[in-house]
Design a protein around this motif. Sequence first.
Motif: not given
Length: 266
Positions: A61-80
Amino acid sequence: MNPGGGIDLRLLTYFLAVADELHFTRAARLLFVSQPALSNQIRRLEKELGVALFDRTSRGVALTEAGRAFLPYARQATVAIRAGVAAVAPRPLLRVDVLDAELALPREVLKRLRLAHRDLRLTVTAEGSVSQRRRILSGELDAGFRGEAFYLPHETLAPEWTAFVLAACRAAGFTPARYPVSTASAAAALELVAEGGCVTVSLRSTPLPAGTARLRLVPELTYPWVMVWHRDRTGDVALGWLRAAADGSRQAHRPDPDDLSGWSQS
């Protein structure tokens, strides 16, 4: 239509687990859900976003380009979100993982914490160090107790180096808990450090991979390099040249690029 309007905290948590593990079965185990259920939720998230977040192949399994772009925002949203929930709580909340509920040091620390802050809501788990990093990054956990594993090469690869490092550790007053994996090179060992699984002692001349930091030891350690050859070849001309070059380097007393500079960690 509202793209992403159906995304909730659970979907983000599932995505982060798979993104960190890059393995659906391991991520499902950490989340305490079945692998098919996790796969269904990831597909639901991908449908909400209208993009594929992961490439799934027979090789893994590997992150797609979209997955890599989404990852930091998903982290920020979850922590927030989790920080916001904690901010409006009537009593402060702290979530701590103690690795093992029977360990004396975490129990003593948490006992002192409770006595000093009686209004604190303290949630304690003992899920272990494997999930601590993921849970802290996703905002599910505030802190964790863990023993820091120490990488040493296998005894059959470099027994003199292992003995040297162990002696330095004992001289500093501790015996390291050994990391259970060995690699074929110092560079590969530092990749393990970069993954956050262990710390190690490295030579200053060994390049550091991204995600590691080098801390200088005080006092410094110098590895006692020696040169070996077969005694029957003592008169070999080329070996004589090599020995002369080594003697010249030593007499010049230049700073040794292989002086040990310290611990490497994430």
